[in-house]
Write a protein that holds these residues in place. Sequence first.
Motif, short mmCIF file in Angstrom:
data_model
loop_
_atom_site.label_atom_id
_atom_site.label_comp_id
_atom_site.label_asym_id
_atom_site.label_seq_id
_atom_site.Cartn_x
_atom_site.Cartn_y
_atom_site.Cartn_z
N ARG A 328 18.69 13.17 156.66
CA ARG A 328 17.25 13.42 156.69
C ARG A 328 16.48 12.45 155.80
O ARG A 328 15.27 12.27 155.98
CB ARG A 328 16.95 14.86 156.27
N PHE A 329 17.16 11.85 154.84
CA PHE A 329 16.50 10.90 153.94
C PHE A 329 16.60 9.46 154.44
O PHE A 329 15.87 8.60 153.95
CB PHE A 329 17.13 10.97 152.54
N ARG A 330 17.46 9.23 155.38
CA ARG A 330 17.76 7.86 155.79
C ARG A 330 16.54 7.23 156.48
O ARG A 330 15.96 7.79 157.40
CB ARG A 330 18.98 7.84 156.70
N ASN A 331 16.14 6.04 155.99
CA ASN A 331 15.01 5.28 156.52
C ASN A 331 13.71 6.08 156.49
O ASN A 331 12.84 5.92 157.37
CB ASN A 331 15.28 4.82 157.95
N LYS A 332 13.55 6.92 155.50
CA LYS A 332 12.35 7.74 155.36
C LYS A 332 11.60 7.38 154.09
O LYS A 332 12.18 6.92 153.10
CB LYS A 332 12.70 9.23 155.31
N LEU A 333 10.28 7.59 154.15
CA LEU A 333 9.45 7.52 152.96
C LEU A 333 9.32 8.95 152.44
O LEU A 333 8.82 9.83 153.17
CB LEU A 333 8.07 6.93 153.26
N VAL A 334 9.75 9.18 151.23
CA VAL A 334 9.79 10.54 150.67
C VAL A 334 8.59 10.75 149.77
O VAL A 334 8.30 9.93 148.88
CB VAL A 334 11.10 10.77 149.89
N LEU A 335 7.90 11.85 149.99
CA LEU A 335 6.79 12.26 149.13
C LEU A 335 7.20 13.51 148.38
O LEU A 335 7.74 14.45 148.97
CB LEU A 335 5.53 12.53 149.96
N VAL A 336 6.94 13.54 147.08
CA VAL A 336 7.24 14.70 146.23
C VAL A 336 5.92 15.31 145.81
O VAL A 336 5.06 14.62 145.22
CB VAL A 336 8.08 14.30 145.01
N GLY A 337 5.74 16.58 146.11
CA GLY A 337 4.47 17.23 145.76
C GLY A 337 4.62 18.71 145.55
O GLY A 337 5.67 19.32 145.85
N LEU A 338 3.57 19.32 145.02
CA LEU A 338 3.56 20.75 144.71
C LEU A 338 3.02 21.53 145.90
O LEU A 338 1.95 21.21 146.43
CB LEU A 338 2.68 21.01 143.49
#
Length: 521
Positions: A328-338
């Motif tokens: 699910r993380f592969r080639n993805k832009l990850v956003l971390v938020g509340l």
Amino acid sequence: MKRLSAAWVTFFRKLLKAGQGRPVALAVLFGLSLLNLYSEWPGGIARPQFFDRFDDFVPDPFNSARQLLFDHYQRRFPRVPTSQPVLIVAIDDKTLAAVGQWPWPRNKLANLVDAIAAQKPLAIGLDIYMPEADQTSPDKVADNLPASAAELAAGLRALPSHETILADALRAAPSVLGAAAVDHAAFDTSTDLRSAPILVHGVDPINMVKRYNYVLASLPELQAAAHGQAMLNVALEQGTVRRIPLVLGLGEKLVPCMPIEMLRVVTQSAAVDVYADAAGMQSVGVADVQVPTQPDGDIWLHFASIRSTQLRYVSARDVLQGQVDPARFRNKLVLVGLTGTGLTDMRTTALGELVPGIEIQAQIIETIFEGRFLRRPVWLKWAESVFVLAFGLLIIWYIPHTDSRLAALVRAVPQATAMLGVVLNLLLLAACLLLFKFVGLLVDAASIFIILSAVTGCFFTTALLDTAQTLRDALRSRPTKRPAPEVPPPAQPVRQPEPPTAAIAKRQPTAPRDGADQLPR
């Protein structure tokens, strides 16, 4: 008082009927067209200075109608995602229950960054800013110990601070820290941000974009460790998010928003390209990606329903516990938020949905990847104005002609003008919906409807006045007939009662004549 009211009514009737209604219709057409331009002055031509005097007390009905119409476009044809380039790691309620209340010690946040980075995403954007030092850091705890615990305090100060631990995690990952531009100074604001350079091609648009003097950003140690810094600001109009700035002004320099900066980090570009001319910004580019913008650096965001984007959310607790599929993380832009209750910054979108602020950042990235932009270029406003003036003048020239079929119809059926206006505007709305669906153009049919309806309304009012006057004249010219005096009916003669003898005589049988009643022999 009645005479004064009657005089005003007569004055307005004569004014509306003067010149077959054309002067009033012309005044309405040009006056409303000017207000429409005042509401949304297009770029390329300097805005007249006298407009600035009206900003505080002139109502702006066109802007409200325009925004509601554009929202209707989106609700009628929301964007359907065709790709999922973003994964959101949500610090949700079950994460807070497992890890602890927010704000976390920075070493715990570092653990989350390390867990995400281990899955090899393209970039990690933190929708979080940390302007103050972590009070749970070992050195801060040591400062609060009594003098009798000097040995323990010395041992704590020998440990790395939580900021150092988080900085190491940010340095090891393709990380981007968020920041918020603000208008006023505060204890934890600053006037600068460590950001990648922006190369301007053409005219410097610093005076055309939204500008701020202060920023709420993370500590300098964290900024230096991250691979990028970006703004998280969104544009609010009547409490609704419709436009998002891709570039903002901070003091005298330009700074990018989160999606653009994450693309820069992913492509390992040295700078962000901005293309502008005298009319304002034209586009923002990173590597071979170019995003068309409004003159002020904003883009109109074509929203997808939150129901269609739920699959991009994963819980931070599951990430920390290694329960998320690495694919699910592969080639993805990850956003971390509340997203936890009471922590998230909820926003209302043009679809009328209440979504976390991190969702808006994800939708910007998604829109850029899909290349499905909503556009309202400068020339479109001028085209709308020319169309309104041309069609309005055609109405003013044609409708009052007494020899035209339309004039005859209006005289026969005064409501025909209003019906014709409704039909034409429905056709206009249908055409604008098609342009939105297939081309992505935001055509302001609301302003066109308001102005042309007001122009046709002038002749509708005149036709009603003419009809009312004709009825009054007809009533006045009708001869008055006095009712004939009522003649009492002639008295009926009173019949006198007959004497008893006469009544008995009438009842006696008539004597037979010539022996007609005798029996035959």
